[in-house]
Enzyme design. Structure first.
Site, PDB file in Angstrom:
ATOM      1  N   TYR A 146       0.851  -1.181   0.000  1.00 15.23           N
ATOM      2  CA  TYR A 146       0.000   0.000   0.000  1.00 15.23           C
ATOM      3  C   TYR A 146       0.887   1.231   0.000  1.00 15.23           C
ATOM      4  O   TYR A 146       1.827   1.331   0.786  1.00 15.23           O
ATOM      5  CB  TYR A 146      -0.892   0.004   1.244  1.00 15.23           C
ATOM      6  CG  TYR A 146      -1.789   1.214   1.357  1.00 15.23           C
ATOM      7  CD1 TYR A 146      -2.844   1.411   0.462  1.00 15.23           C
ATOM      8  CD2 TYR A 146      -1.603   2.159   2.368  1.00 15.23           C
ATOM      9  CE1 TYR A 146      -3.678   2.510   0.572  1.00 15.23           C
ATOM     10  CE2 TYR A 146      -2.441   3.260   2.483  1.00 15.23           C
ATOM     11  CZ  TYR A 146      -3.481   3.436   1.582  1.00 15.23           C
ATOM     12  OH  TYR A 146      -4.303   4.525   1.698  1.00 15.23           O
ATOM     13  N   ASP A 241       9.341   2.739   0.082  1.00 15.08           N
ATOM     14  CA  ASP A 241       8.262   3.384   0.827  1.00 15.08           C
ATOM     15  C   ASP A 241       8.409   2.945   2.280  1.00 15.08           C
ATOM     16  O   ASP A 241       8.005   1.851   2.667  1.00 15.08           O
ATOM     17  CB  ASP A 241       6.896   2.984   0.264  1.00 15.08           C
ATOM     18  CG  ASP A 241       5.758   3.697   0.997  1.00 15.08           C
ATOM     19  OD1 ASP A 241       6.027   4.367   2.018  1.00 15.08           O
ATOM     20  OD2 ASP A 241       4.605   3.554   0.549  1.00 15.08           O
ATOM     21  N   LYS A 269       4.102   8.745   9.271  1.00 21.86           N
ATOM     22  CA  LYS A 269       3.831   8.098  10.550  1.00 21.86           C
ATOM     23  C   LYS A 269       4.787   8.544  11.667  1.00 21.86           C
ATOM     24  O   LYS A 269       4.579   9.603  12.241  1.00 21.86           O
ATOM     25  CB  LYS A 269       3.790   6.579  10.362  1.00 21.86           C
ATOM     26  CG  LYS A 269       2.639   6.231   9.389  1.00 21.86           C
ATOM     27  CD  LYS A 269       2.277   4.803   9.218  1.00 21.86           C
ATOM     28  CE  LYS A 269       0.987   4.713   8.402  1.00 21.86           C
ATOM     29  NZ  LYS A 269       1.020   3.858   7.260  1.00 21.86           N
TER      30      LYS A 269
END
Ligand SMILES: *Cc1c(COP(=O)(O)O)cnc(C)c1O
Length: 433
Positions: A146, A241, A269
């Protein structure tokens, strides 16, 4: 055992009248596991308290950011002080440079970076820069990874090598994903074939170096090395990523653990300490493509927001100063938890595969070794749903989907591990067929 969720249920109903599904991000609605989602009232350390006063050990940590645990004193103070100085100016502040220096110090492959407000934005912008730098259109991603919800990356599965992407969401025109190739994770031959078929046309390969968004899936030995070698040979960029793995698997993320130097890295995050932040960065010559230096446009009203920078600086500095204690501690806590629950499953006669690394862990309800999305998808999601609900009722809040990694924070200790394993013991015996 049942917990009372009267207030949460009432809040959910109220929210459903105005917010689709009652939520602002779909997984929060608990559709994958069933039952009502508790509404969180507050959190501290390893614990969440819901609107009815129930307390839970938190194993999703706001989906990754809360590596220090909730309401860490220093992070709270930094945000309060920043808020008192002003929430947003739309002009540069010293904090952006300060966080940038900390990131570059921790992640040596990043020479220059830019802050944005989410992981989605970070990835979207990194892809744009990669395409501009290489002058190529195609991007390679992997099934089960994702990279946020931008159109070109919402491609689930390409059946077979180099199949043109199929949109993974309504509202994404086929034309928008026609340059997205979705390949099987951990399959080097698939990447070679894609490059053979589209020689000179692939701008970048983007990968979660450790997959967290299909549950935890580790790269097989040599896989990331192969991605590095192939992209370099073919003149394409390698993008890690690390929105999830950055500052989680190590200070320098997965690239430190596996000793690979990507061209570009996306972060989010943890670097926002729980506030909305993303960042993308890498080699200076690539990043200098960005306006105002270069031709790639990218901007944000709240980019580098002072509150978010303050939370990020407080979080990242703590990780830098306490790297020798925090990372070994959370890895050991995770190891005990991973093995402990797997053992209880074995005792109960339930087939479980546990994948873990650092402070990321997933218990897949399958007998197959999980190395890619297809093997993850062999999991018994109904059984996982029962496991999830019963654990929640015993005060353990796991991520509400089989295909999400659980996280351990520095605030989790032996007491939480023991309670969690004891809960799992009861629950697993109760969900045998
Ligand atoms: C969470 C995540 C994103 C998206 O970040 P948002 O802040 O939710 O937009 C992108 N990539 C990875 C690997 C992620 O885990």
């Amino acid at each position: 055992m049942t917990i009372r969720l009267d207030k949460s249920r009432e809040l959910q109903r109220r929210a459903e009248r105005l917010l689709p599904g009652g939520v602002d991000s779909p997984v929060r609605a608990f559709r994958a596991v069933g039952g009502d989602p508790p509404f969180v009232a507050s959190a501290k350390g390893a614990y969440l308290t819901d609107a009815d006063g129930n307390r839970y050990i938190d194993y999703f940590g706001s989906w990754g950011p809360m590596i220090l645990g909730h309401c860490d004193d220093e992070v709270v103070r930094a945000v309060q002080e920043a808020a008192a100085r002003g929430a947003s100016f739309g002009a540069s502040t010293a904090a952006e440079g300060e966080l940038a220096e900390l990131v570059v110090q921790a992640v040596p492959s990043i020479e220059k970076l830019r802050f944005v407000s989410s992981g989605t934005e970070a990835v979207m912008s990194a892809i744009r820069v990669a395409r501009a730098f290489t002058g190529r259109k195609f991007i390679v991603k992997f099934e089960g990874c994702y990279h946020g919800h931008s159109d070109a990356l919402l491609v689930k599965a390409g059946s077979g090598v180099a199949t043109f992407g199929i949109p993974g969401s309504a509202g994404v025109p086929e034309e928008v994903v026609q340059h997205t190739l979705a390949l099987t994770f951990n399959d080097v031959a698939a990447v070679e074939e894609a490059f053979a078929k589209h020689r000179g046309e692939i701008a970048c390969v983007i990968v979660e170096p450790v997959v967290g968004n299909a549950g935890t899936i580790l790269p097989e030995p040599g896989y990331l090395e192969a991605l590095r070698a192939i992209t370099e040979r073919e003149g394409a960029l390698l993008i890690f990523d690390e929105v999830m793995t950055g500052f989680r698997l190590a200070l320098g993320g997965a690239q430190e653990v596996f000793n690979i130097k990507p061209d570009l890295t996306t972060l989010g995050k943890i670097i926002g300490g729980g506030l909305p932040v993303g960042a993308f960065g890498g080699r200076a010559e690539i990043m200098d493509q960005l306006a105002p230096l270069g031709p790639v446009y990218q901007a944000g009203t709240l980019s580098g927001n002072p509150l978010a920078m303050a939370a990020g600086i407080a979080t990242v500095s703590r990780l830098i100063h306490e790297r020798e204690t925090i990372y070994p501690k959370i890895a050991e806590t995770t190891r005990q938890l991973a093995i402990g629950i797997a053992q209880e499953a074995k005792n109960a006669g339930i087939e479980i595969q546990v994948n873990w690394i650092g402070s990321m862990v997933t218990w897949f309800f399958t007998r197959e070794r999980v190395t890619d999305f297809a093997s993850a998808a062999t999991s018994d999601t109904a059984k996982f749903g029962r496991f999830h609900r019963a654990m929640l009722e015993r005060g353990v809040w796991l991520p509400p989907s089989q295909f999400e990694a659980a996280f351990v924070s520095a605030a989790h200790g032996e007491i939480e591990v023991e309670k969690t394993i004891a809960a799992a013991r009861e629950v697993l015996l109760g969900i045998r067929d």
